[in-house]
Design a protein around this motif. Structure first.
Motif: not given
Length: 89
Positions: A65-79
């Motif tokens: 739980p304290h390690g890195p997390h990967l968050f994925l998002l839909r493409d919203s035309c920007g970083a």
């Protein structure tokens, strides 16, 4: 009371510990539930996943739980910028 948008009859359950307003959703008994709408986000499950850092797909917590997390998002035309808030864990 938090300034900005809110419900007229707001209760303590409408906001999380960060004063973020969440969508309301009726939790119906099993006999009154319809078929899943998998394309739509279920506000209650979304809130639970966000607060507990759980996977939205399998409902498990990460191995570390304290390690890195990967968050994925839909493409919203920007970083996605550092510190940007998202609605999806």
């Amino acid at each position: 009371m938090v300034p900005g948008i809110g419900y007229v009859d707001e209760t303590p359950y409408d906001r999380d510990s960060f004063d973020v307003l969440w969508a309301r959703y009726a939790l119906r008994p099993k006999r009154r539930r319809g078929s899943p709408q998998l394309r739509n986000v279920h506000p209650y499950r979304q809130r639970r996943a966000m607060l507990n850092m759980m996977c939205q797909v399998c409902s498990r917590m990460p191995p570390d739980p304290h390690g890195p997390h990967l968050f994925l998002l839909r493409d919203s035309c920007g970083a996605v910028r550092e510190g940007e808030r998202t609605t999806s864990p």
